[in-house]
Design an enzyme around this catalytic site. Structure first.
Site, PDB file in Angstrom:
ATOM      1  N   GLU A   1      -5.369  -1.137  -8.484  1.00  0.00           N
ATOM      2  CA  GLU A   1      -4.444  -0.110  -8.978  1.00  0.00           C
ATOM      3  C   GLU A   1      -3.209  -0.818  -9.539  1.00  0.00           C
ATOM      4  OE1 GLU A   1      -4.529   3.943  -6.468  1.00  0.00           O
ATOM      5  OE2 GLU A   1      -4.190   2.189  -5.235  1.00  0.00           O
TER       6      GLU A   1
ATOM      7  N   ASN B   1      -5.387   5.786  -1.781  1.00  0.00           N
ATOM      8  CA  ASN B   1      -5.005   6.192  -0.428  1.00  0.00           C
ATOM      9  C   ASN B   1      -4.509   7.637  -0.369  1.00  0.00           C
ATOM     10  OD1 ASN B   1      -5.742   3.882   0.974  1.00  0.00           O
ATOM     11  ND2 ASN B   1      -3.856   2.832   0.426  1.00  0.00           N
TER      12      ASN B   1
ATOM     13  N   SER C   1       0.828  -1.211   0.000  1.00  0.00           N
ATOM     14  CA  SER C   1       0.000   0.000   0.000  1.00  0.00           C
ATOM     15  C   SER C   1       0.855   1.251   0.000  1.00  0.00           C
ATOM     16  CB  SER C   1      -0.863   0.047   1.264  1.00  0.00           C
ATOM     17  OG  SER C   1      -1.663  -1.082   1.357  1.00  0.00           O
TER      18      SER C   1
ATOM     19  N   HIS D   1      -2.084  -3.558  -6.790  1.00  0.00           N
ATOM     20  CA  HIS D   1      -2.681  -3.147  -5.510  1.00  0.00           C
ATOM     21  C   HIS D   1      -4.182  -3.398  -5.465  1.00  0.00           C
ATOM     22  CE1 HIS D   1      -3.589   0.169  -2.391  1.00  0.00           C
ATOM     23  NE2 HIS D   1      -3.142  -0.905  -1.776  1.00  0.00           N
TER      24      HIS D   1
HETATM   25  P1  NAD Z   1      -1.805  -9.704   7.038  1.00  0.00           P
HETATM   26  O1  NAD Z   1      -1.038  -9.382   8.262  1.00  0.00           O
HETATM   27  O2  NAD Z   1      -3.243 -10.100   7.147  1.00  0.00           O
HETATM   28  O3  NAD Z   1      -1.047 -10.892   6.234  1.00  0.00           O
HETATM   29  C1  NAD Z   1       0.320 -10.908   5.989  1.00  0.00           C
HETATM   30  C2  NAD Z   1       0.753 -12.361   5.877  1.00  0.00           C
HETATM   31  O4  NAD Z   1       2.113 -12.388   5.416  1.00  0.00           O
HETATM   32  C3  NAD Z   1       0.733 -13.118   7.224  1.00  0.00           C
HETATM   33  O5  NAD Z   1      -0.031 -14.298   7.104  1.00  0.00           O
HETATM   34  C4  NAD Z   1       2.210 -13.437   7.474  1.00  0.00           C
HETATM   35  O6  NAD Z   1       2.420 -14.684   8.142  1.00  0.00           O
HETATM   36  C5  NAD Z   1       2.749 -13.462   6.053  1.00  0.00           C
HETATM   37  N1  NAD Z   1       4.201 -13.310   5.955  1.00  0.00           N
HETATM   38  C6  NAD Z   1       5.027 -12.531   6.700  1.00  0.00           C
HETATM   39  N2  NAD Z   1       6.305 -12.694   6.282  1.00  0.00           N
HETATM   40  C7  NAD Z   1       6.271 -13.588   5.247  1.00  0.00           C
HETATM   41  C8  NAD Z   1       7.275 -14.162   4.420  1.00  0.00           C
HETATM   42  N3  NAD Z   1       8.557 -13.856   4.563  1.00  0.00           N
HETATM   43  N4  NAD Z   1       6.889 -15.053   3.483  1.00  0.00           N
HETATM   44  C9  NAD Z   1       5.587 -15.385   3.335  1.00  0.00           C
HETATM   45  N5  NAD Z   1       4.595 -14.866   4.098  1.00  0.00           N
HETATM   46  C10 NAD Z   1       4.935 -13.983   5.048  1.00  0.00           C
HETATM   47  O7  NAD Z   1      -1.616  -8.437   6.079  1.00  0.00           O
HETATM   48  P2  NAD Z   1      -2.584  -7.950   4.877  1.00  0.00           P
HETATM   49  O8  NAD Z   1      -3.560  -6.968   5.404  1.00  0.00           O
HETATM   50  O9  NAD Z   1      -3.036  -9.128   4.111  1.00  0.00           O
HETATM   51  O10 NAD Z   1      -1.544  -7.095   4.005  1.00  0.00           O
HETATM   52  C11 NAD Z   1      -0.629  -7.715   3.121  1.00  0.00           C
HETATM   53  C12 NAD Z   1      -0.120  -6.703   2.125  1.00  0.00           C
HETATM   54  O11 NAD Z   1      -1.232  -6.146   1.419  1.00  0.00           O
HETATM   55  C13 NAD Z   1       0.637  -5.518   2.727  1.00  0.00           C
HETATM   56  O12 NAD Z   1       1.676  -5.156   1.855  1.00  0.00           O
HETATM   57  C14 NAD Z   1      -0.420  -4.424   2.780  1.00  0.00           C
HETATM   58  O13 NAD Z   1       0.122  -3.125   2.720  1.00  0.00           O
HETATM   59  C15 NAD Z   1      -1.199  -4.720   1.517  1.00  0.00           C
HETATM   60  N6  NAD Z   1      -2.582  -4.211   1.490  1.00  0.00           N
HETATM   61  C16 NAD Z   1      -3.383  -4.319   2.584  1.00  0.00           C
HETATM   62  C17 NAD Z   1      -4.692  -3.847   2.523  1.00  0.00           C
HETATM   63  C18 NAD Z   1      -5.619  -3.950   3.716  1.00  0.00           C
HETATM   64  O14 NAD Z   1      -6.643  -3.269   3.735  1.00  0.00           O
HETATM   65  N7  NAD Z   1      -5.324  -4.798   4.681  1.00  0.00           N
HETATM   66  C19 NAD Z   1      -5.182  -3.280   1.332  1.00  0.00           C
HETATM   67  C20 NAD Z   1      -4.342  -3.216   0.215  1.00  0.00           C
HETATM   68  C21 NAD Z   1      -3.044  -3.688   0.305  1.00  0.00           C
END
Ligand code: NAD
Length: 291
Positions: free
Chosen positions: A152, A190, A119, A140
């Site tokens: 995106e 965002n 993000s 994204h």
């Molecule tokens: P989350 O915490 O729910 O999930 C992240 C996952 O990554 C976890 O299960 C963790 O165990 C895993 N992880 C950590 N290190 C790892 C590695 N080395 N190899 C493999 N897996 C690993 O987070 P999320 O909300 O799903 O966000 C994930 C990404 O998506 C981030 O970059 C975030 O910025 C982006 N994002 C989030 C949102 C939102 O609203 N939550 C929206 C758009 C983008």
């Protein structure tokens, strides 16, 4: 370039949604995480969400079982080597993402496209540390992935046109709409949404309105489906603060100064829905404003 197999790194809330929509559109998906519990939970969530689509008659039971059969899981990142496209959706920390790409690269096919669902982290910087900056871009998704229509697509400074076109095709095939964004802090959604949420928190901080009056004003006065404070609780106040800091640092303009009250809520651990309390208290039957 034809994409058939997709590797999704990170099986959290975004990763499981991404695997869901890809598998439903016919892609072979290999989902990886460092945590077996996250993989197990992801499969259960995908199953439940597909089942909901079956019960609403959006898909058939057969389409659901075919989609489930297309999703594999592994704890071994390098198993993703033979895929055509990697979508990295691991924890939002640059060192984590960088290490994932470093470990993956020796195992990838030369044509494999690398993407990140970040993000806020610079796509150009992530790309520059790989062996293929021209085949690297931002992919994204919005949360919740199966519901939200937009993706995106963010070009790093080196991203080439065939890479962009291949990702654009994927967005089309999963039935979503792509918005093209350049690689500047927080991209488009965002960049616009977070300053509005931050302004809503300032409006509360300065006593212009209460939580209830601010949310009602934007719902009834601007036709927003959710009030900005309610939405902030849904996104997570820590995430909102982190994105405001990225805007503030990256664009060096005081108009992006995070509201001190937002910082205070995060310091208190009142992060919104996920911790049971934010601008609303969710611990009872119905949410109650906390100010
Ligand atoms: P989350 O915490 O729910 O999930 C992240 C996952 O990554 C976890 O299960 C963790 O165990 C895993 N992880 C950590 N290190 C790892 C590695 N080395 N190899 C493999 N897996 C690993 O987070 P999320 O909300 O799903 O966000 C994930 C990404 O998506 C981030 O970059 C975030 O910025 C982006 N994002 C989030 C949102 C939102 O609203 N939550 C929206 C758009 C983008």
């Amino acid at each position: 370039m034809t994409i058939e197999k997709v590797g999704v790194v990170g099986a959290g809330q975004m990763g499981n949604g991404i695997a869901h929509v890809l598998a439903l559109a016919g892609y072979e998906v290999l989902l990886t995480d460092v945590n077996q519990d996250a993989l197990t939970a992801a499969i259960a969530i995908i199953d439940k969400n597909l089942e909901r689509q079956v019960s609403r008659e959006k898909i058939t039971a057969e389409e659901k079982s075919e989609a489930m059969a297309r999703i594999g899981t592994t704890l071994t990142l390098t198993d993703l080597g033979p895929t055509d496209l990697i979508i990295e959706a691991a924890t939002e920390r640059e060192t984590v993402k960088q290490a994932i790409f470093e470990d993956l690269i020796p195992h990838l096919k030369p044509h494999t496209i690398l993407t990140s669902n970040t993000s806020s982290i610079s796509i150009t910087r992530l790309a520059s540390r790989t062996d293929r900056p021209e085949k690297f871009m931002g992919f994204h998704f919005m949360n919740p992935v199966p519901v939200m229509q937009l993706v995106e697509l963010i070009r790093g400074i080196a991203t080439d046109q065939p890479t962009y076109d291949a990702c654009f095709e994927v967005v089309k095939r999963i039935g979503k709409t792509a918005a093209s964004a350049e690689d500047f802090p927080a991209f488009i959604v965002n960049r616009i949404l977070m300053p509005m949420i931050n302004e809503a928190v300032y409006t509360l901080y300065e006593g212009v309105g209460s939580v209830k009056s601010i949310d009602e004003s934007m719902k009834l006065g601007a036709n927003h489906p959710m009030g900005p404070l309610e939405l902030a609780d849904f996104i997570g106040l820590d995430t909102c603060l982190a994105i405001m800091n990225v805007l503030h640092d990256g664009l060096a303009d005081t108009k992006y100064r995070p509201c001190p009250l937002l910082t205070k809520y995060v310091e208190a651990g009142w992060l919104g829905r996920k911790t049971g309390r934010g601008f609303y208290d969710y611990r009872g039957e119905t949410p109650v404003p906390t100010r």
